[in-house]
Scaffold this active site. Structure first.
Site, mmCIF file in Angstrom:
data_model
loop_
_atom_site.group_PDB
_atom_site.id
_atom_site.type_symbol
_atom_site.label_atom_id
_atom_site.label_comp_id
_atom_site.label_asym_id
_atom_site.label_seq_id
_atom_site.Cartn_x
_atom_site.Cartn_y
_atom_site.Cartn_z
ATOM 1 N N GLU A 98 -1.039 0.990 10.365
ATOM 2 C CA GLU A 98 -1.990 2.369 11.004
ATOM 3 C C GLU A 98 -3.235 1.682 11.503
ATOM 4 O O GLU A 98 -3.739 2.292 12.365
ATOM 5 C CB GLU A 98 -2.195 3.285 9.776
ATOM 6 C CG GLU A 98 -1.014 4.279 9.209
ATOM 7 C CD GLU A 98 -0.970 4.585 7.992
ATOM 8 O OE1 GLU A 98 -2.075 4.421 7.048
ATOM 9 O OE2 GLU A 98 0.158 5.166 7.387
ATOM 10 N N SER A 102 7.422 5.207 2.042
ATOM 11 C CA SER A 102 7.901 6.366 1.245
ATOM 12 C C SER A 102 8.544 5.966 -0.290
ATOM 13 O O SER A 102 9.710 6.257 -0.387
ATOM 14 C CB SER A 102 9.131 6.994 2.054
ATOM 15 O OG SER A 102 8.462 7.533 3.316
ATOM 16 N N ASN A 153 -2.085 2.657 -2.204
ATOM 17 C CA ASN A 153 -3.027 2.680 -0.945
ATOM 18 C C ASN A 153 -3.384 4.334 -0.559
ATOM 19 O O ASN A 153 -2.530 4.906 -0.120
ATOM 20 C CB ASN A 153 -2.276 1.970 0.418
ATOM 21 C CG ASN A 153 -2.897 2.238 1.484
ATOM 22 O OD1 ASN A 153 -4.233 2.677 1.837
ATOM 23 N ND2 ASN A 153 -2.513 1.773 2.697
ATOM 24 N N TRP A 154 -4.565 4.493 -0.992
ATOM 25 C CA TRP A 154 -5.052 6.247 -0.884
ATOM 26 C C TRP A 154 -5.329 6.509 0.459
ATOM 27 O O TRP A 154 -5.512 7.504 0.845
ATOM 28 C CB TRP A 154 -6.057 6.203 -1.794
ATOM 29 C CG TRP A 154 -6.056 6.230 -3.312
ATOM 30 C CD1 TRP A 154 -4.892 5.625 -3.803
ATOM 31 C CD2 TRP A 154 -7.022 6.437 -4.436
ATOM 32 N NE1 TRP A 154 -4.849 5.783 -5.229
ATOM 33 C CE2 TRP A 154 -6.273 6.119 -5.404
ATOM 34 C CE3 TRP A 154 -8.047 7.011 -4.378
ATOM 35 C CZ2 TRP A 154 -6.832 6.415 -6.842
ATOM 36 C CZ3 TRP A 154 -8.722 7.296 -5.666
ATOM 37 C CH2 TRP A 154 -7.994 7.021 -6.896
ATOM 38 N N LYS A 155 -5.470 5.341 1.390
ATOM 39 C CA LYS A 155 -5.804 5.655 3.124
ATOM 40 C C LYS A 155 -6.615 6.567 3.029
ATOM 41 O O LYS A 155 -7.845 6.451 2.298
ATOM 42 C CB LYS A 155 -4.443 6.522 3.423
ATOM 43 C CG LYS A 155 -3.218 5.643 3.133
ATOM 44 C CD LYS A 155 -1.867 5.966 3.971
ATOM 45 C CE LYS A 155 -0.752 5.058 3.781
ATOM 46 N NZ LYS A 155 0.309 5.280 4.699
ATOM 47 N N HIS A 205 -2.518 -3.694 8.039
ATOM 48 C CA HIS A 205 -1.756 -2.386 7.928
ATOM 49 C C HIS A 205 -1.327 -1.862 9.217
ATOM 50 O O HIS A 205 -2.129 -1.890 10.051
ATOM 51 C CB HIS A 205 -2.296 -1.317 7.151
ATOM 52 C CG HIS A 205 -1.726 -0.078 6.701
ATOM 53 N ND1 HIS A 205 -1.247 0.786 7.364
ATOM 54 C CD2 HIS A 205 -1.043 -0.007 5.343
ATOM 55 C CE1 HIS A 205 -0.154 1.694 6.658
ATOM 56 N NE2 HIS A 205 -0.035 1.153 5.462
ATOM 57 N N GLY A 228 5.141 7.186 5.327
ATOM 58 C CA GLY A 228 4.820 8.716 5.520
ATOM 59 C C GLY A 228 6.023 9.612 6.036
ATOM 60 O O GLY A 228 5.742 10.844 6.442
ATOM 61 N N GLU A 264 6.286 -3.438 5.431
ATOM 62 C CA GLU A 264 6.159 -1.912 5.521
ATOM 63 C C GLU A 264 6.701 -1.517 6.823
ATOM 64 O O GLU A 264 6.315 -1.436 7.852
ATOM 65 C CB GLU A 264 4.706 -1.544 5.367
ATOM 66 C CG GLU A 264 4.018 -1.512 4.329
ATOM 67 C CD GLU A 264 2.857 -0.820 3.917
ATOM 68 O OE1 GLU A 264 3.038 -0.043 2.955
ATOM 69 O OE2 GLU A 264 2.228 -0.272 4.772
HETATM 70 P P1 13P Z 1 3.925 6.173 2.192
HETATM 71 O O1 13P Z 1 4.221 5.663 0.588
HETATM 72 O O2 13P Z 1 3.018 7.414 2.335
HETATM 73 O O3 13P Z 1 5.131 6.370 3.007
HETATM 74 O O4 13P Z 1 2.960 5.187 2.571
HETATM 75 C C1 13P Z 1 3.269 3.463 2.572
HETATM 76 C C2 13P Z 1 1.946 3.012 3.196
HETATM 77 O O5 13P Z 1 1.720 2.853 4.176
HETATM 78 C C3 13P Z 1 1.279 2.099 2.279
HETATM 79 O O6 13P Z 1 0.504 0.999 2.700
#
Ligand code: 13P
Length: 276
Positions: free
Chosen positions: A97, A217, A9-11, A95, A178, A172
């Site tokens: 976020e 993470s 997931n490149w966000k 997600h 993160g 998640e």
């Molecule tokens: P991280 O691997 O940076 O913790 O992010 C996980 C994530 O939110 C994947 O959707």
């Protein structure tokens, strides 16, 4: 037998130039994977680029969300049908976020899920609790609540689509995203088993087939311990997906874990009798 799935997931990261070099490196280095599907979910504006670069490769691509609307006067929204036109296999839905920005309630997430399924996409439906919720002993209740949208929120027709397009669920824990602090393999396994149990209440056969990813993470350093758990079928990777070597390494570890889990064990033999 469930194949592993590793999704980047490149966000909100990327540029035409960086994407090209990251994708080309993945294409070059991701080979020899028989039991792992790999995919990247990019910002919408790069889906065309992903399609051009990945269409002849085994790496799939997807969006990070889709609208809860199909069409109309909804400025800036992108529908599931639109992303499907760019060859996407997957879309992330729900997600944390998105939930944290208060843009996505369970109800809205379930609408997005429905549109994704009707557009023929494989949704990666995210669930997970915050640290306060975990500390308050409510982790399972929160995840159960989020899961209810999937398990009971879908009518029979939509559930049939979920099975047809192999809907994926991602656990998640918000506190692990993160932060560099991942769930322990035991914590994650417990929640994954609970999620599978919830799916089994609706459809025991699909419960054995649905892939449940861990996200939060995950890195080459912890992937082995997480991916060897019986109900962890892959990873949804944020930060480590932006470094080709790390993403490739996690995919390789997933392949090894699959093989180890599925290698028939020698039956244990009784201790040899020794004669005096
Ligand atoms: P991280 O691997 O940076 O913790 O992010 C996980 C994530 O939110 C994947 O959707």
């Amino acid at each position: 037998m469930r194949k592993k799935l590793v999704v980047g997931n490149w966000k909100l990261h990327g540029s035409l130039l960086n994407n090209q070099s990251l994708i080309n490196q993945l294409k070059q280095d991701l080979h020899g994977l028989n039991w792992v599907d790999a995919a990247v979910c990019l910002p919408y504006v790069y889906l065309f680029q992903a399609q051009q670069l990945l269409q002849d490769s085994p790496i799939a691509w997807g969006a990070q969300n889709v609208s809860q609307f199909t069409e109309g006067a909804y400025t800036s929204c992108i529908s599931a049908k639109m992303v499907a036109e760019f060859g996407c296999t997957y879309t992330i839905v729900g997600h944390s976020e998105r939930r944290a920005l208060k843009l996505e309630s369970n109800q809205i997430a379930s609408k997005r899920l429905l549109h994704a399924l009707h557009a023929g996409l494989t949704p990666i439906f995210c669930v997970g609790e915050t640290l306060d919720e975990r500390d308050g002993g409510m982790a399972e209740m929160i995840v159960k609540n989020q899961m209810l949208n999937v398990v009971y929120g879908l009518d029979d027709e939509a559930f049939a689509l979920a099975k047809k397009f192999n809907m994926v669920i991602a656990y998640e824990p918000v506190w692990a995203i993160g932060t560099g602090e991942h769930a322990t393999p035991e914590q994650a396994q417990r929640m994954h088993a609970f999620i599978r149990y919830m799916v089994s209440e609706r459809d025991p056969e699909f419960a054995q087939q649905v892939r449940i990813l861990y996200g939060g993470s995950m890195s080459p350093a912890n992937a082995q311990s997480l991916l060897s758990m019986p109900d962890i079928d892959g990873g949804l990777i944020g930060r480590a997906a932006l470094v080709a070597e790390d993403f490739v390494e996690i995919c390789r570890i997933a392949e090894q874990c699959h093989q180890q889990k599925n290698t028939p064990k020698e039956p244990s033999r009784p201790a040899p009798v020794t004669w005096a």
